[in-house]
Design a protein around this motif. Structure first.
Motif, short mmCIF file in Angstrom:
data_model
loop_
_atom_site.label_atom_id
_atom_site.label_comp_id
_atom_site.label_asym_id
_atom_site.label_seq_id
_atom_site.Cartn_x
_atom_site.Cartn_y
_atom_site.Cartn_z
N ASN A 1 19.11 49.91 51.33
CA ASN A 1 19.15 49.53 49.91
C ASN A 1 20.57 49.27 49.43
O ASN A 1 20.80 48.39 48.60
N ILE A 2 21.53 50.03 49.96
CA ILE A 2 22.93 49.75 49.64
C ILE A 2 23.31 48.37 50.16
O ILE A 2 23.97 47.59 49.47
N TYR A 3 22.87 48.07 51.38
CA TYR A 3 23.15 46.74 51.93
C TYR A 3 22.58 45.64 51.04
O TYR A 3 23.26 44.64 50.76
N CYS A 4 21.34 45.79 50.60
CA CYS A 4 20.70 44.75 49.78
C CYS A 4 21.47 44.50 48.48
O CYS A 4 21.62 43.35 48.05
N ILE A 5 21.97 45.57 47.86
CA ILE A 5 22.74 45.40 46.63
C ILE A 5 24.09 44.73 46.92
O ILE A 5 24.50 43.79 46.23
N LEU A 6 24.78 45.19 47.96
CA LEU A 6 26.07 44.59 48.31
C LEU A 6 25.91 43.14 48.72
O LEU A 6 26.76 42.29 48.40
N GLN A 7 24.82 42.82 49.40
CA GLN A 7 24.58 41.43 49.81
C GLN A 7 24.47 40.53 48.58
O GLN A 7 25.00 39.42 48.56
N SER B 1 27.56 48.21 58.61
CA SER B 1 26.73 49.09 59.44
C SER B 1 26.67 50.46 58.79
O SER B 1 27.59 50.87 58.07
N TYR B 2 25.59 51.17 59.06
CA TYR B 2 25.41 52.47 58.42
C TYR B 2 24.82 53.47 59.40
O TYR B 2 24.17 53.12 60.39
N ALA B 3 25.05 54.75 59.12
CA ALA B 3 24.43 55.86 59.84
C ALA B 3 23.96 56.86 58.80
O ALA B 3 24.65 57.10 57.81
N LYS C 1 31.89 51.72 48.14
CA LYS C 1 31.90 53.16 47.89
C LYS C 1 31.21 53.50 46.58
O LYS C 1 30.44 54.46 46.50
N SER C 2 31.47 52.73 45.54
CA SER C 2 30.85 53.02 44.24
C SER C 2 29.34 52.87 44.29
O SER C 2 28.60 53.66 43.68
N ILE C 3 28.84 51.88 45.03
CA ILE C 3 27.39 51.70 45.17
C ILE C 3 26.81 52.85 46.00
O ILE C 3 25.73 53.38 45.70
N LEU C 4 27.53 53.25 47.04
CA LEU C 4 27.10 54.37 47.87
C LEU C 4 26.99 55.65 47.05
O LEU C 4 26.01 56.39 47.15
N LYS C 5 27.97 55.91 46.20
CA LYS C 5 27.95 57.11 45.35
C LYS C 5 26.79 57.06 44.37
O LYS C 5 26.19 58.09 44.04
N TYR C 6 26.47 55.88 43.88
CA TYR C 6 25.36 55.74 42.93
C TYR C 6 24.04 56.19 43.55
O TYR C 6 23.21 56.82 42.89
N PHE C 7 23.86 55.88 44.82
CA PHE C 7 22.61 56.20 45.50
C PHE C 7 22.57 57.63 46.05
O PHE C 7 21.49 58.15 46.33
N THR C 8 23.73 58.23 46.26
CA THR C 8 23.76 59.56 46.88
C THR C 8 24.55 60.52 45.99
O THR C 8 25.72 60.79 46.25
#
Length: 276
Positions: free
Chosen positions: A76-82, A66-68, A108-115
């Motif tokens: 998009n983070i979800y799609c990559i993690l999926q 889940s995200y906020a 976390k690493s994918i989240l940092k990549y996008f933000t």
């Protein structure tokens, strides 16, 4: 923004499981873009045998994502993690499995990549049962400043008391916590279902009474057990009334429609106010 609430439900008569709820409003500053938004999603974990010519699947489970924050980034983070979590390689002979910490670190690493800066901030909750140890866990990944630089921190929760203990991401955290504390102070865990579903009633009240302009639409509600992920519609209607089912602020009977050819839409329903 939004509000996402997650807790370990120990309702009487059930095997403990995680419940996660959120509102469905998606907005851009003061503009409402959508009132049926998806913010809680199933994240499958699939492990394949790298020593097998056919990469045979030898483990499958699921956790909740889940995200906020920014919907563009969060989805998009979800799609990559999926994709990543559905294509994990290991050795079946050793029963190699990922643990919840390694899954969280990858998120976390994918989240940092996008933000890379604070212009599209996102918070994430992962919850479920660790594939390796089977321990129940909640991971919260939130933005922070380290030596003046934008980063993300991870907090883990694996010990759960016999009381409602809610993790919140998104907007109005303090206000929601105060409302929860007040409502829970008038109950005990012995009240079982009514007690353990208090967060659902509180969020529903916030939405229906339009207390905050960043939280609205309807309720999205999910559960994760050791074995599966479930999404629920909400049952509305008092005893003696014709009940309706709403899923992500859509009426299943009128907006979605019950039939799919010769089959039917059967999203399970859960009642919020058990006193009615």
């Amino acid at each position: 923004m939004t509000a996402i609430l997650s807790w370990f439900n120990k309702e009487r008569g059930t095997e403990p499981y995680f419940m996660t709820i959120g509102d469905t409003k998606i907005s851009n500053s003061e503009t409402t873009l959508l009132l049926q938004g998806a913010k809680i999603l199933e994240l499958p974990i699939k492990v394949r045998d790298m020593s097998s010519p056919s990469s045979q699947l030898y483990f499958i489970s699921t956790i909740s994502y889940s995200y906020a924050g920014s919907t563009l980034v969060g989805l998009n983070i979800y799609c990559i993690l999926q994709t990543i979590f559905s294509n994990i390689g290991g050795l079946q002979s050793n029963q190699t499995l990922p643990d919840y910490i390694s899954l969280s670190e990858k998120a976390k690493s994918i989240l940092k990549y996008f933000t890379v800066d604070s212009t599209k901030v996102v918070e994430i909750i992962l919850s479920g049962f660790c594939p390796k140890s089977k321990v129940p866990f909640i991971t919260i990944i939130s933005p922070t400043l380290v030596d003046g630089l934008f980063d993300y921190e991870i907090k883990y929760k694996t010990n759960f008391l016999d009381e409602v203990d809610v993790v919140i991401i998104g907007d109005k955290k303090e206000d929601i916590h105060k409302m929860l504390e007040l409502d829970l102070s008038e109950q005990t865990p012995d009240d079982s279902s009514e007690y353990w579903r208090t967060p659902v009633r509180v969020l529903n009240k916030i939405i229906e009474e339009k207390m905050f302009n960043t939280i609205g639409g309807g309720i999205q509600m999910t559960a994760v057990t050791k074995y599966h992920f479930k999404t629920y519609s909400i049952v509305y209607g008092n005893t003696g009334e014709v009940a309706t089912l709403r899923y992500r602020n859509m009426d299943i009977f009128e907006d979605i429609g019950l039939q799919i050819g010769e089959c039917y839409v059967t999203i399970p329903g859960m009642q919020i106010d058990l006193a009615n």
